[in-house]
Design a protein around this motif. Sequence first.
Motif, PDB file in Angstrom:
ATOM      1  N   UNK A  62     -11.833  -3.776   8.981  1.00 42.95           N
ATOM      2  CA  UNK A  62     -11.563  -4.320   7.658  1.00 42.95           C
ATOM      3  C   UNK A  62     -10.085  -4.147   7.354  1.00 42.95           C
ATOM      4  N   UNK A  63      -9.493  -5.151   6.731  1.00 41.44           N
ATOM      5  CA  UNK A  63      -8.067  -5.123   6.405  1.00 41.44           C
ATOM      6  C   UNK A  63      -7.798  -4.479   5.062  1.00 41.44           C
ATOM      7  N   UNK A  64      -6.535  -4.438   4.714  1.00 39.71           N
ATOM      8  CA  UNK A  64      -6.124  -3.855   3.440  1.00 39.71           C
ATOM      9  C   UNK A  64      -5.951  -4.931   2.383  1.00 39.71           C
ATOM     10  N   UNK A  65      -6.300  -4.592   1.158  1.00 43.95           N
ATOM     11  CA  UNK A  65      -6.172  -5.528   0.046  1.00 43.95           C
ATOM     12  C   UNK A  65      -4.722  -5.575  -0.436  1.00 43.95           C
ATOM     13  N   UNK A  66      -4.458  -6.516  -1.319  1.00 45.21           N
ATOM     14  CA  UNK A  66      -3.129  -6.636  -1.924  1.00 45.21           C
ATOM     15  C   UNK A  66      -2.753  -5.314  -2.578  1.00 45.21           C
ATOM     16  N   UNK A  67      -3.655  -4.748  -3.365  1.00 43.76           N
ATOM     17  CA  UNK A  67      -3.372  -3.488  -4.057  1.00 43.76           C
ATOM     18  C   UNK A  67      -3.134  -2.361  -3.056  1.00 43.76           C
ATOM     19  N   UNK A  68      -3.945  -2.276  -2.018  1.00 45.81           N
ATOM     20  CA  UNK A  68      -3.777  -1.209  -1.032  1.00 45.81           C
ATOM     21  C   UNK A  68      -2.438  -1.319  -0.309  1.00 45.81           C
ATOM     22  N   UNK A  69      -1.989  -2.531  -0.037  1.00 46.67           N
ATOM     23  CA  UNK A  69      -0.682  -2.719   0.588  1.00 46.67           C
ATOM     24  C   UNK A  69       0.431  -2.230  -0.329  1.00 46.67           C
ATOM     25  N   UNK A  70       0.347  -2.578  -1.605  1.00 47.46           N
ATOM     26  CA  UNK A  70       1.373  -2.134  -2.552  1.00 47.46           C
ATOM     27  C   UNK A  70       1.340  -0.619  -2.739  1.00 47.46           C
ATOM     28  N   UNK A  71       0.145  -0.029  -2.780  1.00 46.36           N
ATOM     29  CA  UNK A  71       0.032   1.431  -2.896  1.00 46.36           C
ATOM     30  C   UNK A  71       0.658   2.111  -1.683  1.00 46.36           C
ATOM     31  N   UNK A  72       0.391   1.591  -0.506  1.00 49.08           N
ATOM     32  CA  UNK A  72       0.926   2.157   0.735  1.00 49.08           C
ATOM     33  C   UNK A  72       2.456   2.154   0.716  1.00 49.08           C
ATOM     34  N   UNK A  73       3.037   1.033   0.352  1.00 44.77           N
ATOM     35  CA  UNK A  73       4.501   0.933   0.306  1.00 44.77           C
ATOM     36  C   UNK A  73       5.069   1.880  -0.747  1.00 44.77           C
ATOM     37  N   UNK A  74       4.404   1.981  -1.890  1.00 45.87           N
ATOM     38  CA  UNK A  74       4.850   2.913  -2.926  1.00 45.87           C
ATOM     39  C   UNK A  74       4.872   4.343  -2.420  1.00 45.87           C
ATOM     40  N   UNK A  75       3.850   4.729  -1.671  1.00 40.33           N
ATOM     41  CA  UNK A  75       3.806   6.088  -1.111  1.00 40.33           C
ATOM     42  C   UNK A  75       4.914   6.292  -0.086  1.00 40.33           C
TER      43      UNK A  75
END
Length: 79
Positions: free
Chosen positions: A1-14
Amino acid sequence: MGNTVIENLQFIGRIKGLDEQRIEKEISSIIATIGLEGHESKEARQLSGGQKRKLGIGMALMGDPNIFIMDEPTSGTNF
């Protein structure tokens, strides 16, 4: 399963060292700015080519950078 739009933005923020409260605050603003409202829960691989480019711009905007250089990130899309 891939990452959602929100999960991608959260990852970059971290990666950029932002605290969770700031990440969540910025995500709402960025999603509205890049025009991906209603697509927050979609996996990135399900987005159209233009939406993927918008997500890339949103990821670059995380952390409110002082400088943001773009080299043809979109093909005729108006923000």
